[in-house]
Scaffold this motif. Structure first.
Motif, PDB file in Angstrom:
ATOM      1  N   ASN A  29       0.847  -1.192   0.000  1.00 56.88           N
ATOM      2  CA  ASN A  29       0.000   0.000   0.000  1.00 56.88           C
ATOM      3  C   ASN A  29       0.885   1.245   0.000  1.00 56.88           C
ATOM      4  OD1 ASN A  29      -2.814  -1.130   0.203  1.00 56.88           O
ATOM      5  ND2 ASN A  29      -1.902  -2.106   1.997  1.00 56.88           N
ATOM      6  N   LYS A  30       0.317   2.384   0.299  1.00 56.54           N
ATOM      7  CA  LYS A  30       1.102   3.634   0.316  1.00 56.54           C
ATOM      8  C   LYS A  30       0.679   4.500   1.507  1.00 56.54           C
ATOM      9  CE  LYS A  30      -1.953   5.118  -3.471  1.00 56.54           C
ATOM     10  NZ  LYS A  30      -2.024   5.797  -4.780  1.00 56.54           N
ATOM     11  N   ASN A  60       5.540   0.176   1.676  1.00 53.06           N
ATOM     12  CA  ASN A  60       4.548   1.172   2.064  1.00 53.06           C
ATOM     13  C   ASN A  60       5.095   2.589   2.121  1.00 53.06           C
ATOM     14  OD1 ASN A  60       1.657   0.494   2.799  1.00 53.06           O
ATOM     15  ND2 ASN A  60       2.739  -1.244   3.695  1.00 53.06           N
TER      16      ASN A  60
END
Length: 629
Positions: A488-489, A516
């Motif tokens: 994800n980020k 991430n």
């Protein structure tokens, strides 16, 4: 010749009959259309009658309101008139008493003159005595009159406190109304001033038009049952009218607010709008449903959720049954406010059973559904207990190979539809749930005890503001054991929000945050949260995007993890730590207490030189840790 004409005549007759049949069919269609038109006319007449009835009812309500207002004004005028009459009576009594005192003084003066005459003239003694008796009689009458005046004055004095109380009550009511009006005027004036602050003041504006617009905004907010408001699109000079209408409204039941701060050049103005609006909502007594939406260009929310969170608490409006908040309205500070309210029991998250008020939602369908399942399980009786066989639920509905079942202690049979995850009872193994792919039904009933849950939210494009949902789950769902957020980020700010939940969670055993974009600041906050919890067994922070955590992130994480004695495995490869990061890991290995549980350390692809690699291997060998470089 007749025989020749006969077929022609018969042919003409057949043509005439066909035309007559066609005309009959057209006639029937025309009659059918006429019937439909008559039905439409009847329906339109009924609609017109209904509209007329609604208009008459509205006029009656307006007339009733005007009548109540006239009665209140009449009552106030009567009370003021009575007060004026009592004041006049009191002043008249006081004036009579003063006149009586003057008369007594004059009579005493005359009495002294009579005594002087009596001493100088014996002949005038009898007449003087007679005059004296007359004067004494007059004096007695005056004294009696004075006593009566004093008695009336005492009666007035006894009634004066009651009159003062009534006057104070009336004055208090008038003052309260005045303060409310003054407060609204001040709010309007303040927002109007702020709308001109920092820009050029417009000259020659039409004040009458501004007042008309303000009144129109106030009436719209006052009279609507359902209101949709883009607060940042509303002219700042007219926000006061909208807020005053919301605060005064007795009819508003549903309010949808779009707080899109991306259109506001000065964020302080958006914050002022949100704070004033939350205060106005706190004064409203009819609102039942509040929905807050927003937009942000950043991965982190705009932070406007904070002033609205207390509306979902016990101190908020009693009529409010649901406050729905978009995660785009959360930043780190507002997430900390939510955590504090949840831990103090001032806010309760909305459960599927209807219990609670505050509901969080986001633009990720899978995350939103996962959150709903977790909150439902958190509300189940016995969810605090742990079982020996953990299961696994993934965000996309797939069943991983290492744990396809969610163990429970008892189940019944029912069906719940879902859009992204399908869970159904395993007929061969009662008490287990199988997880399969999307677009299936959930054959699940009442889960009376949930032993543990593994959640996989990898590669869901989650951003920083989405971590508010994860934080809420960590704070309220004690059966969550494993959580994967790989790919994800969430970034540094998302890691900071996540640490707010980790610091107060005692059940999570494995956390994976690979890829991430977490850097040094996020690693520092993440380590602080894990140190405060002290129960994690496995942590994966490998392969952070761009430049990774770097040496500063490695130092920050290592300094915090030395206090997590329960940690058994740490994966931190692909983070460009360099020699300084290797030194931090060596310090971590050598500073662990004897009771530390660390058994495995993975740190490949970190730009270590030969000396750093050698030092790491030596430190790992001293502690009996299996290291992968």
């Amino acid at each position: 010749e007749a025989e020749v004409k006969l077929p022609k005549l018969q042919q003409r007759a057949e043509v005439a009959e066909s035309k007559a049949a066609a005309m009959q069919k057209d006639l029937q269609e025309a009659r059918h259309c006429l019937a439909l038109c008559q039905q439409q006319v009847s329906q339109m007449s009924a609609d017109v009658a209904s509209t007329g009835n609604a208009l008459r009812e509205a006029q009656q309500r307006v007339a009733a309101a005007e009548s109540e207002r006239d009665q209140a004004c009449t009552t106030l005028m009567v009370a003021q008139k009575g007060l004026e009459e009592m004041t006049e009576q009191y002043m008249a009594a006081k004036k009579d008493l003063v006149n009586t005192a003057k008369q007594l003084a004059a009579m005493a003066k005359d009495h002294n003159k009579a005594l002087d005459k009596l001493s100088g003239n014996d002949d005038a003694l009898s007449s003087a005595q007679l005059q004296m008796r007359n004067m004494q009689a007059a004096l007695a009458a005056s004294v009696q009159e004075a006593n009566e005046c004093q008695q009336r004055l005492k009666e007035y004095e006894r009634g004066w406190p009651q009159m003062q109380e009534e006057l104070q009550a009336l004055s208090g009511s008038v003052a309260q109304l005045g303060r409310q009006v003054d407060g609204k005027k001040a709010l309007l004036a303040a927002i109007a001033r702020l709308s001109q602050k920092g820009g050029q003041k417009q000259q020659g504006t039409a004040s009458a038009q501004d007042e008309s617009s303000a009144l129109a905004y106030y009436k719209a907010a006052l009279n609507d049952r359902t209101l949709r408001l883009k607060i940042c699109d509303t002219p700042l000079a007219l926000c006061g009218s909208v807020l005053a209408g919301i605060a005064d409204s007795k009819q508003l039941e549903s309010l949808v607010l779009d707080i899109d701060t991306s259109k506001e050049a000065v964020w302080e103005k958006a914050g002022l709008r949100a704070a004033c609006l939350a205060a106005a909502l706190g004064l409203n007594s009819s609102l039942q449903s509040l929905e807050l939406t927003g937009w942000t260009w950043d991965e982190l929310g705009n932070g406007c959720a904070a002033p609205f969170l207390t509306l979902g608490s016990s101190s908020g409006p009693r009529s409010l049954t649901m406050v729905t908040v978009d995660t785009k309205l959360f930043d780190v500070d507002s997430a900390a406010v939510l955590k504090d309210l949840l831990q103090r029991g001032l806010v309760e998250l909305k459960k599927p059973s209807g219990q609670g008020v505050l509901r969080l939602y986001c633009d990720s369908e899978n995350l939103d559904e996962w959150y709903g399942h977790m909150i439902k399980d958190a509300a189940a009786p016995g969810s605090q207990q742990q079982g020996p066989q953990p299961g696994r639920i993934t965000a996309d509905g797939s069943a991983p190979a290492d744990g396809p079942s969610l163990s429970t202690h008892s189940m019944a049979t029912s069906t719940i539809s879902t859009a992204s995850t399908a869970i159904y009872a395993n007929p061969s193994s009662p008490g287990q749930l199988l997880v399969h792919e999307v677009s299936m039904s959930i054959n699940i009933n009442s889960i009376t005890e949930v032993s543990s849950v593994d959640s996989d939210l990898s590669n869901e494009s989650l951003e920083s503001h989405h971590m508010v949902v994860v934080m809420a789950v960590l704070l309220t769902c004690p059966h969550l054991k494993r959580l994967s957020l790989d790919g994800n980020k969430i970034g540094d700010l998302g890691a900071e929000i996540l640490s707010l939940g980790l610091s107060s969670n005692g059940s999570l055993r494995e956390l994976s945050l690979a890829r991430n974009s977490i850097r040094a600041a996020g690693a520092r906050k993440l380590g602080q949260g894990l140190a405060a919890s002290g129960h994690l067994r496995r942590l994966d922070v490998s392969s952070q995007r761009f430049d990774g955590m770097g040496p500063q992130g490695a130092e920050a994480l290592a300094s915090s993890l030395r206090h997590v004695s329960s940690l058994e495995e740490l994966q931190a490869g692909g983070n460009h730590m360099g020699p300084l990061g290797a030194s931090a890991l060596v310090s971590l290995l050598r500073s662990l207490p004897p009771a530390a549980a660390l058994k495995r350390l993975g740190a490949p692809t970190n730009d270590f030189d030969s000396a750093s690699t050698k030092a790491l291997k030596a430190a790992a060998a001293e502690r009996g840790v299996v290291i992968n470089l």
